[in-house]
Write an enzyme that holds these catalytic residues in place. Structure first.
Site, PDB file in Angstrom:
ATOM      1  N   HIS A 199       4.073 -11.661  -6.960  1.00 45.03           N
ATOM      2  CA  HIS A 199       3.179 -11.801  -5.803  1.00 45.03           C
ATOM      3  C   HIS A 199       2.182 -12.935  -6.068  1.00 45.03           C
ATOM      4  O   HIS A 199       1.479 -12.938  -7.082  1.00 45.03           O
ATOM      5  CB  HIS A 199       2.462 -10.467  -5.611  1.00 45.03           C
ATOM      6  N   MET A 228      -3.489 -15.710   2.532  1.00 47.29           N
ATOM      7  CA  MET A 228      -4.769 -15.274   3.106  1.00 47.29           C
ATOM      8  C   MET A 228      -5.485 -16.536   3.558  1.00 47.29           C
ATOM      9  O   MET A 228      -6.426 -17.021   2.924  1.00 47.29           O
ATOM     10  CB  MET A 228      -5.569 -14.498   2.045  1.00 47.29           C
ATOM     11  N   MET A 287      -2.789  -3.923   3.442  1.00 48.69           N
ATOM     12  CA  MET A 287      -3.842  -4.140   2.448  1.00 48.69           C
ATOM     13  C   MET A 287      -4.605  -2.843   2.212  1.00 48.69           C
ATOM     14  O   MET A 287      -5.063  -2.199   3.157  1.00 48.69           O
ATOM     15  CB  MET A 287      -4.840  -5.207   2.927  1.00 48.69           C
TER      16      MET A 287
HETATM   17  C1  DX5 Z   1      -6.338  -9.299  -3.004  1.00 48.41           C
HETATM   18  C2  DX5 Z   1      -4.928  -9.724  -3.284  1.00 48.41           C
HETATM   19  C3  DX5 Z   1      -4.183  -8.836  -4.191  1.00 48.41           C
HETATM   20  C4  DX5 Z   1      -4.790  -8.692  -5.561  1.00 48.41           C
HETATM   21  C5  DX5 Z   1      -4.602  -7.269  -5.935  1.00 48.41           C
HETATM   22  O1  DX5 Z   1      -6.803  -9.949  -1.885  1.00 48.41           O
HETATM   23  O2  DX5 Z   1      -4.187  -9.817  -2.102  1.00 48.41           O
HETATM   24  O3  DX5 Z   1      -2.825  -9.222  -4.288  1.00 48.41           O
HETATM   25  O4  DX5 Z   1      -4.190  -9.485  -6.543  1.00 48.41           O
HETATM   26  O5  DX5 Z   1      -5.275  -7.053  -7.122  1.00 48.41           O
HETATM   27  P1  DX5 Z   1      -5.456  -5.589  -7.689  1.00 48.41           P
HETATM   28  O6  DX5 Z   1      -4.072  -5.051  -7.933  1.00 48.41           O
HETATM   29  O7  DX5 Z   1      -6.230  -5.812  -8.948  1.00 48.41           O
HETATM   30  O8  DX5 Z   1      -6.192  -4.808  -6.669  1.00 48.41           O
HETATM   31 ZN    ZN Z   2      -2.010 -10.118  -2.303  1.00 50.68          ZN
END
Ligand code: DX5
Ligand code: ZN
Length: 229
Positions: free
Chosen positions: A41, A76, A145
């Site tokens: 990812h 994003m 999310m």
């Molecule tokens: C946050 C990102 C996630 C992030 C998740 O905006 O989209 O992909 O890396 O990180 P963790 O798993 O630490 O919550």
């Molecule tokens: Zn992400």
């Protein structure tokens, strides 16, 4: 009972060492004892849609040369219609953009698919699923999310699991081909509830890269998600 494929794990390199991304990805790749992760990812942040700045297409192009693991690009960014297709064209396997960032998610998804990628729709914790339920066939993944987008290491928001359950019910009832992905706060203490709710693909950043032996951490997450199903 459950006919769904095995849970997918997609480590987020947001929590990896940005000076050594190829090595960091190799740590969760295939080995003699492990088939490796399903996707990697990649969080693309533009400091407009979210208050953080990470990486963009040139880095993704380099990562594509450095690994055979499919890249799951999570954009994003504002104006995804302008930028998203190029990620698919470059070879990213799945390209997710945010519902909140466009008035025309269908055309963005179609452009991503036309460029050879899978199309994903991301929705923030406060965004309702209902407006998108009738256009799910335009997408290959639905990225729910479970933290506010922008940063790794935040606390999991269990209330988003209502959307996961709603989506799972619709997918199963209508036999849709859509991967339910969850992103944010997924760790050994949260992954089981997400798996039970119906998630297919689990993004985990800090839970994978936040300590020694990312591969072992992936294995633990995978085992918990599989058992919870
Ligand atoms: C946050 C990102 C996630 C992030 C998740 O905006 O989209 O992909 O890396 O990180 P963790 O798993 O630490 O919550
Ligand atoms: Zn992400």
């Amino acid at each position: 009972m459950c006919q769904r494929p095995a849970p997918m794990i997609a480590p987020s390199i947001l929590s990896a060492d940005f000076a050594n991304l190829a090595d960091e990805i190799a740590k969760v790749g295939p080995s003699d004892v492990d088939p490796g992760v399903d996707w990697v990812h990649v969080d693309v942040m533009d400091n407009h849609f979210v208050p953080n700045l990470t990486l963009g297409l040139p880095v993704v192009e380099s990562l594509l040369k450095a690994t055979d693991i499919p890249l799951d690009c999570h954009l994003m960014i504002t104006d995804p219609g302008r930028w998203a297709p190029a990620y698919a064209e470059a070879g990213a396997y799945n390209v997710s953009f945010h519902a909140e960032a466009t008035d025309d998610p269908i055309s963005v998804a179609r452009d991503i698919r036309a460029a050879g990628g899978k199309a994903g729709l991301g929705i923030k914790p406060g965004t309702a699923l209902a407006p998108y339920l009738d256009i799910l066939s335009e997408f290959d993944t639905l990225l729910i999310m479970s933290v506010e987008p922008g940063f790794g290491g935040q606390k999991f928001m269990p209330e988003v699991l209502d959307k996961v359950r709603e989506l799972r019910t619709k997918i199963d009832a209508e036999q849709l081909k859509l991967i339910v992905e969850i992103d944010g706060g997924i760790a050994t203490d949260t992954i089981e509830q997400a798996a039970v709710a119906g998630v297919d693909c689990f993004v985990a950043g800090s839970a994978v890269y936040g300590g020694d032996d990312p591969a072992a951490r992936v294995a633990s997450l995978r085992a918990l998600a599989t058992a919870a199903r």
